[in-house]
Design a protein around this motif. Sequence first.
Motif, PDB file in Angstrom:
ATOM      1  N   ASP A   1     -12.371 -53.701  10.915  1.00 21.96           N
ATOM      2  CA  ASP A   1     -13.800 -53.404  11.065  1.00 21.96           C
ATOM      3  C   ASP A   1     -14.123 -54.079  12.465  1.00 21.96           C
TER       4      ASP A   1
ATOM      5  N   GLY B   1      -7.762 -50.433   1.222  1.00 20.11           N
ATOM      6  CA  GLY B   1      -7.390 -51.740   0.996  1.00 20.11           C
ATOM      7  C   GLY B   1      -7.382 -52.259   2.721  1.00 20.11           C
TER       8      GLY B   1
ATOM      9  N   GLU C   1     -11.729 -41.533   7.412  1.00 18.84           N
ATOM     10  CA  GLU C   1     -12.793 -42.132   6.768  1.00 18.84           C
ATOM     11  C   GLU C   1     -13.773 -41.130   7.025  1.00 18.84           C
ATOM     12  N   LEU C   2     -14.108 -40.918   8.215  1.00 18.38           N
ATOM     13  CA  LEU C   2     -15.256 -39.849   8.681  1.00 18.38           C
ATOM     14  C   LEU C   2     -14.969 -38.686   8.081  1.00 18.38           C
TER      15      LEU C   2
ATOM     16  N   LEU D   1      -9.511 -51.198   5.234  1.00 18.06           N
ATOM     17  CA  LEU D   1     -10.716 -51.068   5.997  1.00 18.06           C
ATOM     18  C   LEU D   1     -11.402 -52.237   6.372  1.00 18.06           C
ATOM     19  N   SER D   2     -11.729 -53.371   5.673  1.00 15.81           N
ATOM     20  CA  SER D   2     -12.273 -54.417   5.810  1.00 15.81           C
ATOM     21  C   SER D   2     -11.375 -55.325   6.955  1.00 15.81           C
ATOM     22  N   ASN D   3     -10.149 -55.084   7.083  1.00 15.03           N
ATOM     23  CA  ASN D   3      -9.234 -55.759   8.277  1.00 15.03           C
ATOM     24  C   ASN D   3      -9.615 -55.234   9.507  1.00 15.03           C
TER      25      ASN D   3
ATOM     26  N   ARG E   1      -7.346 -48.627  14.022  1.00 14.55           N
ATOM     27  CA  ARG E   1      -8.765 -48.474  13.812  1.00 14.55           C
ATOM     28  C   ARG E   1      -9.375 -47.137  13.816  1.00 14.55           C
TER      29      ARG E   1
ATOM     30  N   LYS F   1     -11.442 -54.807  14.846  1.00 10.28           N
ATOM     31  CA  LYS F   1     -10.040 -54.845  15.667  1.00 10.28           C
ATOM     32  C   LYS F   1      -9.925 -53.354  16.440  1.00 10.28           C
TER      33      LYS F   1
ATOM     34  N   LEU G   1      -7.960 -44.856  11.091  1.00 17.00           N
ATOM     35  CA  LEU G   1      -8.599 -44.978   9.986  1.00 17.00           C
ATOM     36  C   LEU G   1     -10.093 -44.584  10.005  1.00 17.00           C
ATOM     37  N   LEU G   2     -10.385 -44.545  11.283  1.00 23.95           N
ATOM     38  CA  LEU G   2     -12.168 -44.102  11.273  1.00 23.95           C
ATOM     39  C   LEU G   2     -12.272 -42.784  11.163  1.00 23.95           C
TER      40      LEU G   2
END
Lengths: 197, 197
Positions: free
Chosen positions: A113, A107, A127-128, A109-111, A120, A115, A123-124
């Motif tokens: 992209d 929820g 997800e990687l 991720l799109s916030n 970030r 920042k 998160l990256l």
Amino acid sequence: MGKGEETKSVILNRAVQIASKEGLDGLTIGTLAEDLNMSKSGIFGKFQSKETLQIEVLKVGSEMFRRNVIYPALKSEPGLKRIRTLFAAWLDWVGGDALPGGCVVLGSLSNYDDKPGVVRDYLLKVELELLRLIERFLSEVKESKILKPGFKSDLFIQELWGIVLGFQLYHRFFQDAKSKARAKASFEELIQRSLAQ
Amino acid sequence: MGKGEETKSVILNRAVQIASKEGLDGLTIGTLAEDLNMSKSGIFGKFQSKETLQIEVLKVGSEMFRRNVIYPALKSEPGLKRIRTLFAAWLDWVGGDALPGGCVVLGSLSNYDDKPGVVRDYLLKVELELLRLIERFLSEVKESKILKPGFKSDLFIQELWGIVLGFQLYHRFFQDAKSKARAKASFEELIQRSLAQ
């Protein structure tokens, strides 16, 4: 767990619930303090900054993801079965109600992209790691030589993400009861056209 | 446009830029006032509430979407060509830099799946209109009898959304230069398997 750690765990648990519903940015130390009937300084004492709190929330969220989605896949046998297990668990996770507003990582991720910053970056990283893991699962499938010649892992994984995100939108935003059946059909179609004839 | 309308338009234009980067919830009347060197009460005077401001921002955002994505498709000839035009324009829009942080409507969806209220209602209205429009475009394709028997519009549209959202994630979050080529390949594949053999 000492008393201090216990309090931290109580705060964090509540923070994850709020972030799931309100978004990671909707979580403020002020509202969290009010919700828990604690002082702001008490919460600051445990987390130092909003970013630290957000990253701790994402750590809990990604641990939940790991437990619900990745571990079942790792326990499954390598190959097509492992990919199927991963996908089924991922859909159940995105569509489930373990958290009031869905996966706190997905929820966010799109916030994040646009920042830059430590949130970030975290998160990256998470997800990687997931991308690399799916690549590994796919290379196990490749070993069994059942995939068609010219099969492209990167295209498969972007499509897989698309199916999951499309499901999230249809299930959570449109609240469409047929969304899960469609996501499963799309996934099965993706598998079938990835196999050698 | 009178002086009052002009000021409102200046505020709104800046609000859309901020919401694009920070998310619709990251847009506060306080930060907007500071950014524009205006008083909070001046902005309140124009918009009455945060929700009104957010909805006005979404109105501007959806008008931009209409101009960039829907109008080119409407101007295209009905049938497969119109669907292709819509998709190409949609990718260009999601991947483009008309706004600093991408489409303000699309970027808000996952934040509002669990937040009932007027903002969610507005978003839902806009997105359902888009779904109906794509359905209409698909029914035009059906008329030309080139689709395979048993073609399912609802499955096609959810997959189409998935390709767009997957592209958004890969392009904006992972910043993967190959994401657009992959999205185009997935779309072409979706078209090909929708056609009668």
